[in-house]
Design a protein around this motif. Structure first.
Motif, PDB file in Angstrom:
ATOM      1  N   ARG A 124       0.859  -1.165   0.000  1.00  0.00           N
ATOM      2  CA  ARG A 124       0.000   0.000   0.000  1.00  0.00           C
ATOM      3  C   ARG A 124       0.907   1.230   0.000  1.00  0.00           C
ATOM      4  O   ARG A 124       1.761   1.389   0.868  1.00  0.00           O
ATOM      5  N   THR A 125       0.735   2.081  -1.016  1.00  0.00           N
ATOM      6  CA  THR A 125       1.553   3.283  -1.152  1.00  0.00           C
ATOM      7  C   THR A 125       0.808   4.475  -0.588  1.00  0.00           C
ATOM      8  O   THR A 125      -0.360   4.676  -0.912  1.00  0.00           O
ATOM      9  N   LEU A 126       1.483   5.254   0.243  1.00  0.00           N
ATOM     10  CA  LEU A 126       0.907   6.516   0.703  1.00  0.00           C
ATOM     11  C   LEU A 126       1.572   7.655  -0.050  1.00  0.00           C
ATOM     12  O   LEU A 126       2.791   7.810  -0.006  1.00  0.00           O
ATOM     13  N   ARG A 127       0.757   8.438  -0.754  1.00  0.00           N
ATOM     14  CA  ARG A 127       1.280   9.625  -1.431  1.00  0.00           C
ATOM     15  C   ARG A 127       1.113  10.783  -0.448  1.00  0.00           C
ATOM     16  O   ARG A 127       0.017  11.290  -0.245  1.00  0.00           O
ATOM     17  N   LEU A 128       2.228  11.138   0.192  1.00  0.00           N
ATOM     18  CA  LEU A 128       2.201  12.084   1.314  1.00  0.00           C
ATOM     19  C   LEU A 128       2.356  13.531   0.878  1.00  0.00           C
ATOM     20  O   LEU A 128       3.169  13.837   0.008  1.00  0.00           O
ATOM     21  N   PRO A 129       1.617  14.432   1.523  1.00  0.00           N
ATOM     22  CA  PRO A 129       1.912  15.863   1.382  1.00  0.00           C
ATOM     23  C   PRO A 129       3.274  16.148   2.030  1.00  0.00           C
ATOM     24  O   PRO A 129       3.852  15.280   2.688  1.00  0.00           O
ATOM     25  N   THR A 130       3.767  17.356   1.871  1.00  0.00           N
ATOM     26  CA  THR A 130       4.979  17.782   2.580  1.00  0.00           C
ATOM     27  C   THR A 130       4.692  17.739   4.080  1.00  0.00           C
ATOM     28  O   THR A 130       3.672  18.263   4.526  1.00  0.00           O
ATOM     29  N   ILE A 131       5.572  17.100   4.837  1.00  0.00           N
ATOM     30  CA  ILE A 131       5.312  17.009   6.272  1.00  0.00           C
ATOM     31  C   ILE A 131       5.902  18.222   6.988  1.00  0.00           C
ATOM     32  O   ILE A 131       7.073  18.548   6.822  1.00  0.00           O
ATOM     33  N   ALA A 132       5.035  18.893   7.728  1.00  0.00           N
ATOM     34  CA  ALA A 132       5.454  20.069   8.502  1.00  0.00           C
ATOM     35  C   ALA A 132       4.542  20.147   9.726  1.00  0.00           C
ATOM     36  O   ALA A 132       3.353  19.881   9.613  1.00  0.00           O
ATOM     37  N   VAL A 133       5.103  20.402  10.861  1.00  0.00           N
ATOM     38  CA  VAL A 133       6.460  20.797  11.167  1.00  0.00           C
ATOM     39  C   VAL A 133       7.269  19.544  11.527  1.00  0.00           C
ATOM     40  O   VAL A 133       6.903  18.839  12.469  1.00  0.00           O
ATOM     41  N   ARG A 134       8.333  19.281  10.752  1.00  0.00           N
ATOM     42  CA  ARG A 134       9.226  18.173  11.081  1.00  0.00           C
ATOM     43  C   ARG A 134      10.121  18.581  12.238  1.00  0.00           C
ATOM     44  O   ARG A 134      10.658  19.687  12.232  1.00  0.00           O
ATOM     45  N   PRO A 135      10.340  17.694  13.209  1.00  0.00           N
ATOM     46  CA  PRO A 135      11.316  18.005  14.254  1.00  0.00           C
ATOM     47  C   PRO A 135      12.732  17.807  13.720  1.00  0.00           C
ATOM     48  O   PRO A 135      12.911  17.335  12.599  1.00  0.00           O
ATOM     49  N   GLY A 136      13.718  18.169  14.492  1.00  0.00           N
ATOM     50  CA  GLY A 136      15.111  17.889  14.134  1.00  0.00           C
ATOM     51  C   GLY A 136      15.744  18.984  13.313  1.00  0.00           C
ATOM     52  O   GLY A 136      15.421  20.158  13.461  1.00  0.00           O
ATOM     53  N   LYS A 137      16.640  18.574  12.423  1.00  0.00           N
ATOM     54  CA  LYS A 137      17.424  19.529  11.638  1.00  0.00           C
ATOM     55  C   LYS A 137      16.907  19.593  10.206  1.00  0.00           C
ATOM     56  O   LYS A 137      16.223  18.688   9.752  1.00  0.00           O
ATOM     57  N   PRO A 138      17.265  20.661   9.475  1.00  0.00           N
ATOM     58  CA  PRO A 138      16.908  20.713   8.053  1.00  0.00           C
ATOM     59  C   PRO A 138      17.520  19.518   7.323  1.00  0.00           C
ATOM     60  O   PRO A 138      18.590  19.042   7.710  1.00  0.00           O
ATOM     61  N   ASN A 139      16.836  19.006   6.302  1.00  0.00           N
ATOM     62  CA  ASN A 139      17.431  17.948   5.484  1.00  0.00           C
ATOM     63  C   ASN A 139      17.593  18.458   4.055  1.00  0.00           C
ATOM     64  O   ASN A 139      17.513  19.659   3.808  1.00  0.00           O
ATOM     65  N   LYS A 140      17.848  17.545   3.110  1.00  0.00           N
ATOM     66  CA  LYS A 140      18.110  17.977   1.736  1.00  0.00           C
ATOM     67  C   LYS A 140      16.864  17.959   0.855  1.00  0.00           C
ATOM     68  O   LYS A 140      16.954  17.940  -0.366  1.00  0.00           O
ATOM     69  N   ALA A 141      15.695  17.943   1.486  1.00  0.00           N
ATOM     70  CA  ALA A 141      14.472  18.091   0.701  1.00  0.00           C
ATOM     71  C   ALA A 141      14.353  19.560   0.301  1.00  0.00           C
ATOM     72  O   ALA A 141      14.675  20.452   1.099  1.00  0.00           O
ATOM     73  N   ALA A 142      13.901  19.800  -0.921  1.00  0.00           N
ATOM     74  CA  ALA A 142      13.705  21.184  -1.362  1.00  0.00           C
ATOM     75  C   ALA A 142      12.697  21.878  -0.452  1.00  0.00           C
ATOM     76  O   ALA A 142      12.707  23.089  -0.281  1.00  0.00           O
ATOM     77  N   SER A 143      11.829  21.069   0.166  1.00  0.00           N
ATOM     78  CA  SER A 143      10.756  21.606   1.004  1.00  0.00           C
ATOM     79  C   SER A 143      11.156  21.777   2.463  1.00  0.00           C
ATOM     80  O   SER A 143      10.319  22.100   3.299  1.00  0.00           O
ATOM     81  N   THR A 144      12.419  21.570   2.783  1.00  0.00           N
ATOM     82  CA  THR A 144      12.803  21.527   4.201  1.00  0.00           C
ATOM     83  C   THR A 144      12.492  22.840   4.924  1.00  0.00           C
ATOM     84  O   THR A 144      12.176  22.855   6.108  1.00  0.00           O
ATOM     85  N   PHE A 145      12.534  23.963   4.192  1.00  0.00           N
ATOM     86  CA  PHE A 145      12.263  25.275   4.795  1.00  0.00           C
ATOM     87  C   PHE A 145      10.839  25.376   5.348  1.00  0.00           C
ATOM     88  O   PHE A 145      10.568  26.182   6.239  1.00  0.00           O
ATOM     89  N   VAL A 146       9.914  24.570   4.811  1.00  0.00           N
ATOM     90  CA  VAL A 146       8.519  24.650   5.249  1.00  0.00           C
ATOM     91  C   VAL A 146       8.438  24.334   6.751  1.00  0.00           C
ATOM     92  O   VAL A 146       7.622  24.905   7.478  1.00  0.00           O
TER      93      VAL A 146
END
Lengths: 330, 330
Positions: B173-195
């Motif tokens: 079963r595949t989940l097509r996820l929206p951008t997850i925010a607010v992520r805890p932790g540090k910025p990652n290399k997702a283009a969306s990390t700033f969100v």
């Protein structure tokens, strides 16, 4: 110019080769003609009836062998990638389908990328990328929902060719082909192979099996139109294509009953009697999972065309294969 | 029950593990609860803050290593496959993205298939499978048109999980996820990390960079909703899902300006001053290529939910991370 045709001993590969050898050159949109120096036909099987020409080279091997494909890709300028394990075969042998249809394509794309020449690539996909519950007419923006491993592998291929092109590794163009009919030669392991058999065999005075009901509709293209599309897709410039690298080709929607009627009109009532109706639930299921109508405005704007009608497809087959009808003999 | 979570030291993987360890069991729709015997967290990186529990096992390795994954897959009953190279990283390093996002998934699917147990698999995809010219609201039947290598690899993953499931190799079963925010932790290399950064960092009294304009819209889901979705997707029976194995999740459409406004309302005007607006054309391009509205009737019918509003997302982050606001201290 150095040309590679994978699946090159199949009938479309041979027709492309024959056409190029006759022309002696290949011309891209907006550029002058370039001389054909070498055509490599690559296939797992030697095939029959290859053109005899010093510019033509036959190589036999496995497309999922990295070394083989690395060697093949060396210095090629244009590639038609037609090698494929067809629908029923990929369903019967999952690993074989993955090896050729997925890993074979990945091998080729990586080998071309390693050449760092961004060669032009035409990739053959098909409407089997659609399946399940579909709109009456599939659109160019309808989601791909394959219900076979073959369709899945082709859908993945479309995505890979698009991304490798976007990144400048190859200059790819995918043709999403209707079922090709009437194919010359022998039946193959495509679930759709009967679509050609029911015309081809009776015209040769041989019996054919039709595994689906007469009211089953199919979406088809003649070999002539398919050849034109293969050449036209290669000629189009990258600018004309833009980012969207998949071209869903126009086709003709006909029922099996209409095909048999055309056969009868062209070749006489007796030909109809050569068809044995032997229902096969699995083939009926696969064929019915494919779309029978597709809107293809982009392809049409780019100059791709469907056949006019089923009569002209049957007549073109008779011409192309040099078939003498019984009525003609009398 | 033996559980594998790839990308297991990421924040969603850890939350799933923590939840399962607390519950002690996992229950499938229509079946009784089954005891959690072992949870294997597999990742390329050891990560931090793992739950301390004898049932938990950490394994470090490469998902594109066939031997490693064959060993991992042994006797597992359920798998959350979260390991991924995120958008900007997969764009910067094509081979790394292919190795993890495509070949890693293929490795896992083949290892699970070889087990011949048809284990249940939840695969994380995302709305980056869409790009380019899109309808105002993407539908469940809108064609996937990724404009990044990450999106391409995820779109391919959706197709593979569907076909391996159709063939009975896995129950995926595949989940097509929206951008997850607010992520805890540090910025990652997702283009969306700033969100996430523009909320998370100011709440920690740190500066954050916003590379896009305030009117840029994003389609988001909170970590709470994402965790619920991960658990719910695993619980649903194969019968409930049927052939269609991709579930596009509901999300919340907000502009960056609305996010900053929510931050300000919750944590005071000073927090807004901690955001540095440093436009980045490439990130703006990637983020704008993603859809910001999606119709998700199927997911909603299956019981998946979006967040109510951006205020509740910010407040949930504060609660989950145990953040003490300055105003609270005063």
């Amino acid at each position: 110019m150095r040309i590679l045709i994978t699946g090159g001993t199949g009938f479309i590969g041979k027709r492309i080769a024959r056409h190029l050898l006759e022309q002696g050159s290949l011309e891209f949109e907006g550029e002058g003609p370039r001389e054909i120096g070498r055509i490599i036909l690559f296939d797992a099987f030697p095939g029959e009836g290859l053109p005899q020409d010093p510019r033509l080279e036959l190589r036999i091997g496995d497309i999922d062998d990295t070394m083989t494909v690395g060697e093949l890709a060396r210095d090629v300028d244009v590639i038609w990638h037609l090698a494929a394990v067809v629908s029923s075969a990929a369903e019967a042998d999952f690993d074989l389908g993955m090896d050729v249809n997925l890993y074979g394509l990945l091998n080729l794309l990586e080998a071309l990328r390693a050449q760092d020449r961004c060669p032009r690539l035409v990739y053959a996909s098909g409407f089997a990328v659609f399946g399940g519950e579909l709109p009456e007419t599939v659109q160019e923006h309808t989601a791909l929902t394959p219900t076979s491993s073959y369709g899945t592998q082709k859908a993945i291929g479309e995505l890979l060719v698009a991304d490798y092109s976007r990144r400048g590794f190859v200059d790819g163009r995918t043709l999403r082909l209707p079922t090709i009919a009437v194919r010359p030669g022998k039946p193959n392991k495509a679930a759709s192979t009967f679509v050609s058999s029911i015309i081809r065999e009776p015209l040769n005075d041989e019996r054919a099996v039709c595994p689906v009901t007469p009211d089953t509709a199919v979406f088809i293209s003649s070999p002539r139109r398919a050849l034109e599309a293969m050449l036209h897709a290669m000629a189009l410039s990258a600018e004309t294509l833009g980012q969207q690298r998949t071209i869903a080709l126009p086709g003709l929607t006909v029922t099996i009953a209409q095909m048999v009627e055309a056969l009868e009109r062209v070749a006489g009532t007796a030909t109809r009697e050569l068809i044995d109706w032997v229902p096969d639930a699995e083939i009926q299921r696969i064929v019915e999972s494919w779309p029978v109508r597709a809107a293809t405005p982009r392809a049409e704007a780019l100059g791709f065309q469907a056949d006019d009608d089923i009569m002209s497809i049957v007549q073109a087959h008779i011409e192309d294969e040099g078939i003498t009808l019984k009525g003609d003999k009398a």
